[in-house]
Structure formats: structure tokens, C-alpha cells
Write an enzyme that holds these catalytic residues in place. Structure first.
Site, PDB file in Angstrom:
ATOM      1  N   ASN A 110       0.848  -1.195   0.000  1.00 32.37           N
ATOM      2  CA  ASN A 110       0.000   0.000   0.000  1.00 32.37           C
ATOM      3  C   ASN A 110       0.881   1.241   0.000  1.00 32.37           C
ATOM      4  O   ASN A 110       2.000   1.207   0.513  1.00 32.37           O
ATOM      5  CB  ASN A 110      -0.871   0.003   1.263  1.00 32.37           C
ATOM      6  CG  ASN A 110      -1.773   1.217   1.344  1.00 32.37           C
ATOM      7  OD1 ASN A 110      -2.430   1.596   0.355  1.00 32.37           O
ATOM      8  ND2 ASN A 110      -1.827   1.858   2.515  1.00 32.37           N
ATOM      9  N   HIS A 112       0.975   5.093   1.470  1.00 32.72           N
ATOM     10  CA  HIS A 112       0.337   5.875   2.529  1.00 32.72           C
ATOM     11  C   HIS A 112       1.009   7.249   2.596  1.00 32.72           C
ATOM     12  O   HIS A 112       2.236   7.343   2.592  1.00 32.72           O
ATOM     13  CB  HIS A 112       0.489   5.147   3.872  1.00 32.72           C
ATOM     14  CG  HIS A 112      -0.195   5.864   4.992  1.00 32.72           C
ATOM     15  ND1 HIS A 112      -1.563   5.822   5.167  1.00 32.72           N
ATOM     16  CD2 HIS A 112       0.289   6.663   5.973  1.00 32.72           C
ATOM     17  CE1 HIS A 112      -1.884   6.564   6.208  1.00 32.72           C
ATOM     18  NE2 HIS A 112      -0.783   7.086   6.723  1.00 32.72           N
ATOM     19  N   SER A 139       5.013   6.674   2.340  1.00 31.30           N
ATOM     20  CA  SER A 139       5.610   5.349   2.583  1.00 31.30           C
ATOM     21  C   SER A 139       4.899   4.317   1.724  1.00 31.30           C
ATOM     22  O   SER A 139       3.681   4.384   1.553  1.00 31.30           O
ATOM     23  CB  SER A 139       5.390   4.923   4.045  1.00 31.30           C
ATOM     24  OG  SER A 139       5.808   5.911   4.949  1.00 31.30           O
ATOM     25  N   ASP A 148      -2.197   0.158   8.442  1.00 30.52           N
ATOM     26  CA  ASP A 148      -0.969   0.932   8.193  1.00 30.52           C
ATOM     27  C   ASP A 148       0.203   0.513   9.086  1.00 30.52           C
ATOM     28  O   ASP A 148       1.055   1.341   9.439  1.00 30.52           O
ATOM     29  CB  ASP A 148      -1.238   2.447   8.360  1.00 30.52           C
ATOM     30  CG  ASP A 148      -2.262   2.964   7.356  1.00 30.52           C
ATOM     31  OD1 ASP A 148      -2.340   2.405   6.250  1.00 30.52           O
ATOM     32  OD2 ASP A 148      -2.983   3.918   7.692  1.00 30.52           O
TER      33      ASP A 148
HETATM   34  C1  GRF Z   1      -2.945   8.950  -2.100  1.00 29.14           C
HETATM   35  O1  GRF Z   1      -2.578  10.082  -1.387  1.00 29.14           O
HETATM   36  C2  GRF Z   1      -2.525   7.703  -1.352  1.00 29.14           C
HETATM   37  O2  GRF Z   1      -1.356   7.852  -0.635  1.00 29.14           O
HETATM   38  C3  GRF Z   1      -3.683   7.525  -0.403  1.00 29.14           C
HETATM   39  O3  GRF Z   1      -4.819   7.889  -1.146  1.00 29.14           O
HETATM   40  C4  GRF Z   1      -4.460   8.798  -2.185  1.00 29.14           C
HETATM   41  C5  GRF Z   1      -4.886   8.175  -3.469  1.00 29.14           C
HETATM   42  O4  GRF Z   1      -4.710   9.035  -4.567  1.00 29.14           O
HETATM   43  N1  GRF Z   1      -3.694   6.197   0.126  1.00 29.14           N
HETATM   44  P1  GRF Z   1      -4.799   8.462  -6.054  1.00 29.14           P
HETATM   45  O5  GRF Z   1      -6.154   7.786  -6.195  1.00 29.14           O
HETATM   46  O6  GRF Z   1      -3.667   7.509  -6.246  1.00 29.14           O
HETATM   47  O7  GRF Z   1      -4.694   9.675  -6.928  1.00 29.14           O
END
Ligand code: GRF
Length: 196
Positions: A110, A112, A139, A148
Site C-alpha cells: 500500500n 500511505h 511510505s 498501516d
Molecule cells: C494517495 O494520497 C494515497 O497515498 C492515499 O490515497 C491517495 C490516493 O490518490 N492512500 P490516487 O487515487 O492515487 O490519486
């Protein structure tokens, strides 16, 4: 060179990190290919982007199944039909079942928007500003049952500037996310390359 890893992406929204991964795989030397995109909502704008790249897409909504486990079993069935090796969550806004995390252990990652273990969960940019952090970032980490909390694979730091708002900080972190995710996927493949 060994065969490219087959990577599926799970999204809920705009899909900018998904797009960054798709772009990275266009380099013939990149060690992964994207085999499909799954959303938990039909409204995710990222689905149309995936289709424009001729990628298979699927939607698995919680409300279409008896419960979370049944939903996640359907996601796994789709992933297996694509012979998926690795699952990348990219803005997937639903917590997956413990069973799903166990089933894809070491093959589920994932992105984050914080320097974990700081700021697990939501509103990470606001919390970094409130804490007057000088450095923030993003991360890529393994997904485990606890939110997370899985081991970090790679991080990317960005400065927090004195006049930053939540929006300007988010923009700076998002640019870093797009650089980080393709690199972290390579790092995972290099770490696990010898495993079946
Ligand atoms: C990103 O900031 C990611 O880190 C978080 O959700 C957002 C998703 O944005 N988990 P996208 O859909 O990739 O534009």
C-alpha cells in the site's frame, strides 16, 4: 531476465498512483506488468483511465455481497483469474479483511501519505502541519491485518514549508508518491524475487 511479475491494482478514486505504476511498466526493463484494476466503487475515475490503457477492470462493492469476507473472496477470485503475483493498493479506501491480508501476505502493498509509523489513518497532512513537523512524506509498506502497520519497503521525504496549507503539502507529497510507488514495487520484487 526472469518473467515480469503480474501486478493488479486496487483503487477507490482518481487513480493517480495507479497511473504512475502503469506509466512505469511501459519501460521494457521494468520488472512488472499491470494485469488489471479493481475498484470498490463503480464511480472511481481511475477505472476509465485503466480502460483507456486497455487494462481489464472489475468492481467489487461491499453491498453486492453478504459481508466483507465474501467481498474479499470475490476480489481474490478476480485476482487469481488474472494470475496475479502482487497486489498494489493505490488509494483503496476500504480496510480489507484479515483473511485477505493473510492470503496475500508479502504480496500485498500500500502507499500511505505519511512517514510511517507517524500518522497512520486519515488526515495525515493536517496532522503533520498541526504537529509543526519540518519533514513529511509518504511510505510504501506491506499490508498486514492491523491498519498501516506492516513493514515499510521505501519512504520518500518532502520538506514542510512555513506557508504550507494542507493542499500545498498534499500536492508535494503526491508528486513524491508517484515517484516512490514504482521504485518500491521494484524493491519488493528484488526482495522476493527468489520466492515462488
Ligand atoms: C494517495 O494520497 C494515497 O497515498 C492515499 O490515497 C491517495 C490516493 O490518490 N492512500 P490516487 O487515487 O492515487 O490519486
Amino acid at each position: 531476465m526472469s518473467a515480469k511479475k503480474r501486478v493488479a491494482i486496487l483503487i477507490s478514486g482518481r487513480g493517480s498512483n495507479m497511473s504512475a505504476l502503469i506509466e512505469a511498466t511501459k519501460n521494457p526493463d521494468y520488472p512488472a506488468q499491470i494485469v488489471g484494476v479493481i475498484s470498490n466503487t463503480p464511480a472511481a475515475p481511475g477505472l476509465a483511465i485503466a480502460s483507456r490503457h486497455n487494462l481489464p477492470t472489475a468492481v467489487h462493492q461491499l453491498k453486492s455481497y453478504a459481508d466483507k469476507n465474501a467481498t474479499d473472496a470475490a476480489i481474490t477470485a478476480t485476482l487469481k483469474s488474472w494470475q496475479t503475483d502482487i497486489v498494489c493498493l493505490a488509494g483503496f479506501m476500504r480496510i480489507l479483511s484479515d483473511e485477505f491480508a493473510h492470503q496475500w501476505h508479502n504480496r500485498l502493498i500500500n502507499i500511505h501519505p505519511s512517514l510511517l509509523p507517524r500518522y497512520k489513518g486519515l488526515n495525515t497532512h493536517r496532522r503533520a502541519l498541526e504537529a509543526k513537523d519540518k519533514v513529511h512524506g509518504c511510505s510504501v509498506h506491506h499490508v498486514v491485518a492491523e491498519l498501516d502497520a506492516g513493514p515499510v519497503i521505501l519512504q520518500h521525504e518532502v520538506p514542510v514549508l512555513p506557508d504550507d496549507t494542507e493542499e500545498t503539502l498534499e500536492q508535494r507529497v503526491l508528486i513524491a508518491e508517484h515517484q516512490l510507488y514504482p521504485k518500491a514495487l521494484v524493491a519488493l520484487i528484488e526482495q522476493t524475487g527468489s520466492r515462488p
